[in-house]
Enzyme design. Structure first.
Site, PDB file in Angstrom:
ATOM      1  N   HIS A  39      -6.634   3.847  16.063  1.00  0.00           N
ATOM      2  CA  HIS A  39      -6.226   4.195  14.699  1.00  0.00           C
ATOM      3  C   HIS A  39      -7.057   5.310  14.061  1.00  0.00           C
ATOM      4  CE1 HIS A  39      -4.721   2.322  10.642  1.00  0.00           C
ATOM      5  NE2 HIS A  39      -4.904   3.625  10.540  1.00  0.00           N
ATOM      6  N   HIS A  83     -11.110   6.386   4.614  1.00  0.00           N
ATOM      7  CA  HIS A  83     -10.486   6.111   5.909  1.00  0.00           C
ATOM      8  C   HIS A  83      -9.840   7.392   6.401  1.00  0.00           C
ATOM      9  CE1 HIS A  83      -7.942   4.869   9.084  1.00  0.00           C
ATOM     10  NE2 HIS A  83      -6.840   4.711   8.370  1.00  0.00           N
ATOM     11  N   HIS A 105      -8.548  10.070   9.899  1.00  0.00           N
ATOM     12  CA  HIS A 105      -7.997  10.133  11.245  1.00  0.00           C
ATOM     13  C   HIS A 105      -8.561  11.358  11.957  1.00  0.00           C
ATOM     14  CE1 HIS A 105      -4.117   7.596  10.280  1.00  0.00           C
ATOM     15  NE2 HIS A 105      -5.236   6.982   9.947  1.00  0.00           N
ATOM     16  N   GLU A 132      -2.207   0.780   3.587  1.00  0.00           N
ATOM     17  CA  GLU A 132      -3.416   0.164   4.124  1.00  0.00           C
ATOM     18  C   GLU A 132      -4.329  -0.347   3.013  1.00  0.00           C
ATOM     19  OE1 GLU A 132      -4.617   3.262   6.757  1.00  0.00           O
ATOM     20  OE2 GLU A 132      -3.096   2.704   8.223  1.00  0.00           O
TER      21      GLU A 132
END
Length: 223
Positions: free
Chosen positions: A161, A96, A98, A77
């Site tokens: 996502h 980033h 999750h 990514e």
């Protein structure tokens, strides 16, 4: 090269896994050196607990790998990170994650409103944590999907996502924002559950922008 940034990014990647913001090799982190313009970023598919600063990869904004001492590949990514840096020239760090509650709202394509005043520190411009439209992970489409949201706010969700937080100071601040996205998402989830799906009251952007440090606090002057 950029040893301090490598150490910082590696440390935050481990902290994110230990705190539950990322599991099973998920998520990625980066920091940009403003002098060179180079980006230090986490490798793909490596358990955070096994990472060392040497494993961090150095890239330029055109996705050229400048240094990878451990012969690892940068996160798939990376293009998304690089797009944010291009769109926000003052940003120096990206986290980033999750995390479960934030990702739940990402799955629902549902923005998180400013239900607590602390979000005044999350770099929002529309009193919400917005959702970037779906883009397949690891593709230019994912990178393009964040263009509008990263200009609207320092914190946003990726549809189906996860969550992204950016900061203009350092990776530690980006991590704290990412952690607060998760806390905000948890509070929002609980409030919806407790209120049988009814939306809780939220602050307006105008109200959030009124915050300032209390002038009543006075510091003793040096004699």
């Amino acid at each position: 090269m950029l040893e301090t940034l490598k150490k910082d990014v590696c440390e935050i990647a481990k902290r994110a896994q230990n705190s539950g913001l990322c599991k099973h090799k998920s998520g990625n982190f980066s920091a940009r050196d403003l002098e060179t313009g180079f980006v230090v970023i986490t490798p793909t598919s490596v358990d955070r607990q096994l990472l060392t600063p040497r494993d961090m990869i150095v890239m330029d904004l055109e996705a050229n790998v400048i240094e990878n001492l451990s012969n690892l590949k940068p996160t798939s990514e990376s293009l998304m990170h690089l797009m944010v840096y291009k769109q926000r020239p003052k940003v120096t760090a990206i986290a980033h994650t999750h995390s479960p509650y934030a990702t739940t709202f990402a799955l629902l394509n549902k923005a998180i409103p400013a239900i607590v005043y602390e979000v005044a520190n999350l770099g929002l411009s529309k009193a919400r944590v917005p959702v970037a439209p779906y883009g397949r992970p690891g593709t230019p489409e994912l990178a393009d999907s964040v263009i509008i949201c990263c200009q609207e706010a320092d914190c946003f969700l990726l549809e189906k996502h996860g969550a992204v937080a950016v900061d203009e100071r350092d990776i530690y601040e980006a991590f704290l924002k990412a952690a607060y996205i998760e806390e905000l998402a948890e509070l929002y989830h609980h409030s919806l559950t407790a209120n049988q799906g009814k939306e809780p009251d939220a602050f307006t952007q105008e109200e959030l922008q009124k915050w300032e440090y209390p002038s009543e606090i006075k510091f003793r002057k040096e004699m």
